[in-house]
Design an enzyme around this catalytic site. Structure first.
Site, PDB file in Angstrom:
ATOM      1  N   TYR A 220       0.902  -1.200  -0.023  1.00 35.33           N
ATOM      2  CA  TYR A 220      -0.070   0.063  -0.167  1.00 35.33           C
ATOM      3  C   TYR A 220       0.936   1.269  -0.040  1.00 35.33           C
ATOM      4  O   TYR A 220       0.577   2.234  -0.957  1.00 35.33           O
ATOM      5  CB  TYR A 220      -0.916  -0.156   1.422  1.00 35.33           C
ATOM      6  CG  TYR A 220      -1.684   1.089   1.751  1.00 35.33           C
ATOM      7  CD1 TYR A 220      -2.913   1.415   0.897  1.00 35.33           C
ATOM      8  CD2 TYR A 220      -1.220   2.144   2.565  1.00 35.33           C
ATOM      9  CE1 TYR A 220      -3.640   2.353   1.174  1.00 35.33           C
ATOM     10  CE2 TYR A 220      -1.983   3.241   2.979  1.00 35.33           C
ATOM     11  CZ  TYR A 220      -3.295   3.407   2.145  1.00 35.33           C
ATOM     12  OH  TYR A 220      -4.065   4.509   2.262  1.00 35.33           O
ATOM     13  N   LYS A 224       1.168   4.368  -2.807  1.00 32.79           N
ATOM     14  CA  LYS A 224       0.934   5.728  -2.246  1.00 32.79           C
ATOM     15  C   LYS A 224       1.956   6.625  -2.573  1.00 32.79           C
ATOM     16  O   LYS A 224       1.993   7.735  -2.688  1.00 32.79           O
ATOM     17  CB  LYS A 224       0.647   5.814  -0.899  1.00 32.79           C
ATOM     18  CG  LYS A 224      -0.839   5.120  -0.398  1.00 32.79           C
ATOM     19  CD  LYS A 224      -1.979   6.043  -0.818  1.00 32.79           C
ATOM     20  CE  LYS A 224      -3.297   5.238  -1.097  1.00 32.79           C
ATOM     21  NZ  LYS A 224      -4.239   5.844  -1.702  1.00 32.79           N
ATOM     22  N   THR A 255     -13.003   5.791   8.727  1.00 28.67           N
ATOM     23  CA  THR A 255     -13.848   5.159   7.843  1.00 28.67           C
ATOM     24  C   THR A 255     -13.856   3.903   7.655  1.00 28.67           C
ATOM     25  O   THR A 255     -13.207   2.859   8.151  1.00 28.67           O
ATOM     26  CB  THR A 255     -12.870   5.689   6.305  1.00 28.67           C
ATOM     27  OG1 THR A 255     -11.878   4.938   6.318  1.00 28.67           O
ATOM     28  CG2 THR A 255     -12.818   7.222   6.269  1.00 28.67           C
TER      29      THR A 255
HETATM   30  N1  LIG Z   1      -8.972   6.504   6.352  1.00 19.22           N
HETATM   31  C1  LIG Z   1      -7.759   7.060   6.659  1.00 19.22           C
HETATM   32  O1  LIG Z   1      -7.434   7.277   7.571  1.00 19.22           O
HETATM   33  C2  LIG Z   1      -6.935   7.101   5.272  1.00 19.22           C
HETATM   34  C3  LIG Z   1      -5.283   7.660   5.504  1.00 19.22           C
HETATM   35  C4  LIG Z   1      -4.517   7.610   4.381  1.00 19.22           C
HETATM   36  C5  LIG Z   1      -5.073   7.646   3.242  1.00 19.22           C
HETATM   37  N2  LIG Z   1      -6.465   7.172   3.124  1.00 19.22           N
HETATM   38  C6  LIG Z   1      -6.914   7.115   1.636  1.00 19.22           C
HETATM   39  O2  LIG Z   1      -8.060   7.837   1.407  1.00 19.22           O
HETATM   40  C7  LIG Z   1      -8.794   7.307   0.331  1.00 19.22           C
HETATM   41  C8  LIG Z   1     -10.174   7.005   0.679  1.00 19.22           C
HETATM   42  O3  LIG Z   1     -10.094   5.670   1.905  1.00 19.22           O
HETATM   43  P1  LIG Z   1     -11.215   5.578   2.952  1.00 19.22           P
HETATM   44  O4  LIG Z   1     -10.634   5.774   4.078  1.00 19.22           O
HETATM   45  O5  LIG Z   1     -12.463   6.669   2.758  1.00 19.22           O
HETATM   46  O6  LIG Z   1     -11.733   3.991   2.713  1.00 19.22           O
HETATM   47  P2  LIG Z   1     -13.211   3.481   2.169  1.00 19.22           P
HETATM   48  O7  LIG Z   1     -14.150   3.889   3.067  1.00 19.22           O
HETATM   49  O8  LIG Z   1     -12.895   1.942   1.822  1.00 19.22           O
HETATM   50  O9  LIG Z   1     -13.255   4.032   0.942  1.00 19.22           O
HETATM   51  C9  LIG Z   1     -12.563   3.566  -0.337  1.00 19.22           C
HETATM   52  C10 LIG Z   1     -13.573   3.934  -1.601  1.00 19.22           C
HETATM   53  O10 LIG Z   1     -12.651   3.107  -2.860  1.00 19.22           O
HETATM   54  C11 LIG Z   1     -13.723   2.447  -3.521  1.00 19.22           C
HETATM   55  N3  LIG Z   1     -12.948   1.427  -4.273  1.00 19.22           N
HETATM   56  C12 LIG Z   1     -12.202   0.636  -3.919  1.00 19.22           C
HETATM   57  N4  LIG Z   1     -11.791  -0.046  -4.842  1.00 19.22           N
HETATM   58  C13 LIG Z   1     -12.505   0.464  -6.131  1.00 19.22           C
HETATM   59  C14 LIG Z   1     -12.421  -0.059  -7.584  1.00 19.22           C
HETATM   60  N5  LIG Z   1     -11.607  -1.218  -8.137  1.00 19.22           N
HETATM   61  N6  LIG Z   1     -13.308   0.471  -8.168  1.00 19.22           N
HETATM   62  C15 LIG Z   1     -14.029   1.758  -7.773  1.00 19.22           C
HETATM   63  N7  LIG Z   1     -13.999   1.872  -6.638  1.00 19.22           N
HETATM   64  C16 LIG Z   1     -13.326   1.275  -5.661  1.00 19.22           C
HETATM   65  C17 LIG Z   1     -14.670   1.796  -2.368  1.00 19.22           C
HETATM   66  O11 LIG Z   1     -15.658   1.305  -3.022  1.00 19.22           O
HETATM   67  P3  LIG Z   1     -16.804   0.148  -2.368  1.00 19.22           P
HETATM   68  O12 LIG Z   1     -17.544   0.846  -1.354  1.00 19.22           O
HETATM   69  O13 LIG Z   1     -17.137  -0.522  -3.363  1.00 19.22           O
HETATM   70  O14 LIG Z   1     -15.624  -0.856  -1.684  1.00 19.22           O
HETATM   71  C18 LIG Z   1     -14.826   2.944  -1.665  1.00 19.22           C
HETATM   72  O15 LIG Z   1     -15.881   3.627  -2.158  1.00 19.22           O
HETATM   73  C19 LIG Z   1      -7.945   6.036  -0.181  1.00 19.22           C
HETATM   74  O16 LIG Z   1      -7.226   6.165  -1.082  1.00 19.22           O
HETATM   75  C20 LIG Z   1      -7.067   5.617   1.088  1.00 19.22           C
HETATM   76  O17 LIG Z   1      -5.950   5.071   0.855  1.00 19.22           O
HETATM   77  C21 LIG Z   1      -7.387   6.878   4.244  1.00 19.22           C
END
Ligand SMILES: NC(=O)c1ccc[n+]([C@@H]2O[C@H](COP(=O)([O-])OP(=O)(O)OC[C@H]3O[C@@H](n4cnc5c(N)ncnc54)[C@H](OP(=O)(O)O)[C@@H]3O)[C@@H](O)[C@H]2O)c1
Length: 344
Positions: A220, A224, A255
């Site tokens: 991952y 990134k 999330t």
């Molecule tokens: N939360 C944190 O603390 C954190 C920290 C650092 C970085 N991030 C980054 O923030 C971003 C959002 O993450 P989040 O925490 O909001 O996670 P999340 O709740 O899992 O949201 C991820 C989203 O990506 C979608 N997705 C995954 N695979 C996909 C695909 N093949 N095609 C289309 N959509 C797809 C998921 O769809 P489904 O609903 O269908 O699964 C979901 O809507 C990510 O890039 C993550 O790496 C988050």
């Protein structure tokens, strides 16, 4: 005893700056909800800018977490928002939740679902051609979708899943939408990376880490890191076309994705985590503020430019980044624009 004199505007700003620097240096506290509050940020400020008003936005990963919060913010800021999701039902639910929330503030958002699997280049190509037939101009693209799978998985088209979703997806989607972004200029692309990338350097010779045993967080972090390098490359290649490229990292936000990918970490830190809106703050701010105080190609967190590297061993040079571009282009057979190519 006389009351202490109120802290004046300039003094309050310099205290904020010192605090921001301290939070940045100590890293972890700055990623929590406390860091967000200590920096004096608020969602209402994040959505206040007018850049995207009347424009078109496309947000990937819109069915959940940060992506859903971003769609809400951009809709309040006056954009017509396309929510890119891979599952219609989850997407519909997310859309309804936003409509309900915004109904309470008297806002009727313009939200449209778009179906696309970002881990499958064929699906991206089909989506991009459908989308650009309907929308000539794009104002803001948010590359937010991301995964951290528990084991090594191969996609139908043969890529490792983390790499397919976090790298191939945004690379191909952004390149296919560049003509629409150029027509919509001034326009912006915000790519959501992670603080985890500070631990990783680019491995251009083994982009999918096929020579290594699978370790979710390492794979991952590498994807990134690639996103940060890509942001720099897009900024260089698209200079003069009116598109600004930003990478941002959200800190740690509560999330569904975080709970699923890192359950122990999530349980331990839950009380300190940001909520999804706090995590999405800088995405929305970068997409709405009149003029971000930094250059295209930079990395942002909590509305400030941050260093792209904290360890000397993770640094790459321009030649390595160019090799990254060639290798990705070869992999997806979409060479993208030549540096300095004239826009349309
Ligand atoms: N939360 C944190 O603390 C954190 C920290 C650092 C970085 N991030 C980054 O923030 C971003 C959002 O993450 P989040 O925490 O909001 O996670 P999340 O709740 O899992 O949201 C991820 C989203 O990506 C979608 N997705 C995954 N695979 C996909 C695909 N093949 N095609 C289309 N959509 C797809 C998921 O769809 P489904 O609903 O269908 O699964 C979901 O809507 C990510 O890039 C993550 O790496 C988050």
């Amino acid at each position: 005893m006389a009351a202490a004199p109120p802290v004046s505007g300039p003094r309050r700003n310099s205290i904020r700056q010192l605090l921001d620097k301290a939070l940045d240096l100590t890293i972890a506290p700055g990623y929590t909800a406390a860091g967000y509050r200590l920096r004096g940020l608020s969602w209402e400020d994040a959505i206040a800018g007018g850049f995207v008003r009347g424009g078109v936005a496309l947000v990937t990963g819109a069915s959940s977490g940060l992506g859903q919060a971003t769609c809400e913010g951009l809709a309040v800021a006056g954009a017509r928002v396309h929510m890119l999701v891979r599952n219609r039902e989850r997407g519909e639910r997310a859309r309804e939740q936003i409509v309900e929330r915004l109904g309470e503030r008297g806002v009727r958002p313009e939200l449209r679902l778009e179906l696309c699997d970002l881990a499958e280049p064929r699906s991206i190509r089909e989506f991009a051609s459908r989308f650009t037939e309907r929308e000539r101009e794009l104002t803001v693209l948010v590359n937010n979708a991301g995964v951290l799978p528990p084991e090594r998985v191969r996609t139908k088209e043969g890529f490792e899943l983390t790499f397919a979703t976090n790298v191939v997806g945004p690379f191909l989607l952004t390149n296919l939408l560049l003509p629409a972004l150029r027509r919509g200029a001034p326009s912006r692309v915000v790519t959501v990376t992670s603080g985890g990338m500070y631990a990783a350097g680019l491995d251009v010779d083994d982009l999918q880490l096929e020579r290594r045993d699978y370790a979710g967080t390492r794979f991952y972090a590498h994807t990134k890191r690639v996103q940060v390098a890509l942001t720099e490359l897009w900024a260089e290649r698209e200079r003069g076309h009116g598109i600004a490229f930003f990478a941002m990292h959200p800190g740690w936000a509560d999330t569904p994705g975080l709970a699923r990918s890192l359950p122990r970490f999530h349980r331990l830190l839950k009380p300190a985590l940001r909520d999804a809106h706090q995590g999405a703050d800088t995405i929305v701010w970068l997409a709405t503020v009149a003029k971000p105080p930094g250059d295209s190609g930079e990395l942002w967190q909590d509305r400030r430019v941050r260093p792209k590297h904290r360890l000397p061993r993770t640094r790459e040079g321009a030649a390595e980044r160019e090799r990254l571009w060639s290798e990705l282009s070869r992999l997806v057979e979409s060479p993208g624009p030549e540096p300095g190519a004239p826009g349309k």
